[in-house]
Write a protein that holds these residues in place. Structure first.
Motif, PDB file in Angstrom:
ATOM      1  N   ARG A  98      22.381  24.792 -20.737  1.00 44.29           N
ATOM      2  CA  ARG A  98      21.752  23.510 -20.460  1.00 44.29           C
ATOM      3  C   ARG A  98      21.487  23.458 -18.964  1.00 44.29           C
ATOM      4  O   ARG A  98      22.338  23.832 -18.167  1.00 44.29           O
ATOM      5  N   CYS A  99      20.295  23.030 -18.566  1.00 42.71           N
ATOM      6  CA  CYS A  99      19.935  22.924 -17.157  1.00 42.71           C
ATOM      7  C   CYS A  99      20.871  21.913 -16.479  1.00 42.71           C
ATOM      8  O   CYS A  99      21.032  20.794 -16.976  1.00 42.71           O
ATOM      9  N   PRO A 100      21.504  22.285 -15.347  1.00 39.64           N
ATOM     10  CA  PRO A 100      22.437  21.350 -14.689  1.00 39.64           C
ATOM     11  C   PRO A 100      21.720  20.147 -14.059  1.00 39.64           C
ATOM     12  O   PRO A 100      22.357  19.129 -13.815  1.00 39.64           O
ATOM     13  N   HIS A 101      20.421  20.250 -13.840  1.00 38.72           N
ATOM     14  CA  HIS A 101      19.694  19.149 -13.196  1.00 38.72           C
ATOM     15  C   HIS A 101      19.117  18.162 -14.206  1.00 38.72           C
ATOM     16  O   HIS A 101      19.342  16.962 -14.106  1.00 38.72           O
ATOM     17  N   CYS A 102      18.378  18.667 -15.204  1.00 38.84           N
ATOM     18  CA  CYS A 102      17.696  17.756 -16.136  1.00 38.84           C
ATOM     19  C   CYS A 102      18.259  17.784 -17.553  1.00 38.84           C
ATOM     20  O   CYS A 102      17.895  16.951 -18.380  1.00 38.84           O
ATOM     21  N   GLY A 103      19.156  18.748 -17.868  1.00 32.98           N
ATOM     22  CA  GLY A 103      19.742  18.770 -19.198  1.00 32.98           C
ATOM     23  C   GLY A 103      18.910  19.491 -20.241  1.00 32.98           C
ATOM     24  O   GLY A 103      19.271  19.474 -21.429  1.00 32.98           O
ATOM     25  N   GLN A 104      17.808  20.107 -19.853  1.00 34.51           N
ATOM     26  CA  GLN A 104      16.947  20.840 -20.790  1.00 34.51           C
ATOM     27  C   GLN A 104      17.709  22.030 -21.401  1.00 34.51           C
ATOM     28  O   GLN A 104      18.414  22.734 -20.682  1.00 34.51           O
ATOM     29  N   GLN A 105      17.567  22.238 -22.708  1.00 32.06           N
ATOM     30  CA  GLN A 105      18.187  23.386 -23.368  1.00 32.06           C
ATOM     31  C   GLN A 105      17.394  24.638 -23.021  1.00 32.06           C
ATOM     32  O   GLN A 105      16.168  24.630 -23.108  1.00 32.06           O
ATOM     33  N   THR A 118      15.571  30.049 -14.346  1.00 31.24           N
ATOM     34  CA  THR A 118      14.715  29.008 -13.796  1.00 31.24           C
ATOM     35  C   THR A 118      14.334  28.053 -14.928  1.00 31.24           C
ATOM     36  O   THR A 118      13.777  28.480 -15.937  1.00 31.24           O
ATOM     37  N   CYS A 119      14.663  26.779 -14.758  1.00 32.22           N
ATOM     38  CA  CYS A 119      14.336  25.780 -15.775  1.00 32.22           C
ATOM     39  C   CYS A 119      12.816  25.580 -15.802  1.00 32.22           C
ATOM     40  O   CYS A 119      12.216  25.295 -14.772  1.00 32.22           O
ATOM     41  N   PRO A 120      12.168  25.721 -16.970  1.00 33.13           N
ATOM     42  CA  PRO A 120      10.722  25.525 -17.033  1.00 33.13           C
ATOM     43  C   PRO A 120      10.302  24.056 -16.888  1.00 33.13           C
ATOM     44  O   PRO A 120       9.145  23.770 -16.593  1.00 33.13           O
ATOM     45  N   LYS A 121      11.248  23.144 -17.049  1.00 36.07           N
ATOM     46  CA  LYS A 121      10.913  21.720 -16.988  1.00 36.07           C
ATOM     47  C   LYS A 121      10.951  21.198 -15.552  1.00 36.07           C
ATOM     48  O   LYS A 121      10.048  20.484 -15.128  1.00 36.07           O
ATOM     49  N   CYS A 122      12.030  21.561 -14.806  1.00 38.37           N
ATOM     50  CA  CYS A 122      12.180  20.996 -13.462  1.00 38.37           C
ATOM     51  C   CYS A 122      12.255  22.070 -12.369  1.00 38.37           C
ATOM     52  O   CYS A 122      12.417  21.739 -11.207  1.00 38.37           O
ATOM     53  N   ALA A 123      12.131  23.344 -12.755  1.00 39.33           N
ATOM     54  CA  ALA A 123      12.105  24.480 -11.816  1.00 39.33           C
ATOM     55  C   ALA A 123      13.407  24.650 -11.049  1.00 39.33           C
ATOM     56  O   ALA A 123      13.430  25.320 -10.018  1.00 39.33           O
TER      57      ALA A 123
HETATM   58 ZN   LIG Z   1      15.828  21.419 -15.611  1.00 34.97          ZN
END
Ligand SMILES: [Zn+2]
Length: 130
Positions: A98-105, A118-123
């Motif tokens: 889970r992304c530590p910044h936005c929670g995206q799986q 690298t989170c694709p939602k919030c980079a």
């Molecule tokens: Zn994220």
């Protein structure tokens, strides 16, 4: 006889998925209540009365909205289980974080050592063992 029933049901809401769920729950509660807890028996009877009230109701719009709410909730529950099933099937090939910044799986392949994700939602970038 059949014509009488069709005339009786015309303009009434009828049976839907929510009514099916209510009747199944009421049956389970009635059986459990008869065997173990009397409170569940009366809860099952109340659910059955509510189920028949919905089936025979003439306020079609309101019953339709109730069914839509039920279907949305049912979709959330079945979707949660479907996600768990897919994760379990892919547990040997992929790791889930889970992304530590936005929670995206995030799904990453296993067996690549320590990798930067690298989170694709919030980079946001973070290091994890894959
Ligand atoms: Zn994220």
């Amino acid at each position: 006889m059949k014509g009488w029933f069709q005339r009786f049901m015309s303009g009434r809401y009828g049976f839907d998925r929510f009514s099916g769920f209510l009747s199944t729950c009421s049956l389970i509660f009635i059986v459990l209540g008869a065997l173990f807890v009397p409170f569940l028996y009366f809860l099952g009877l109340l659910l059955l009365i509510y189920c028949y009230f919905r089936i025979l109701s003439c306020n079609i719009q309101k019953r339709y909205q109730e069914n839509l709410k039920y279907l949305a909730l049912e979709g959330k529950v079945t979707g949660w289980f479907a996600t768990r099933k897919i994760r379990f099937q892919q547990r040997k090939e992929y790791h889930y974080y889970r992304c530590p910044h936005c929670g995206q799986q995030l799904r990453v392949p296993r067996g690549r050592g320590k990798i930067s994700i690298t989170c694709p939602k919030c980079a946001t970038q973070f290091l994890k063992k894959s």
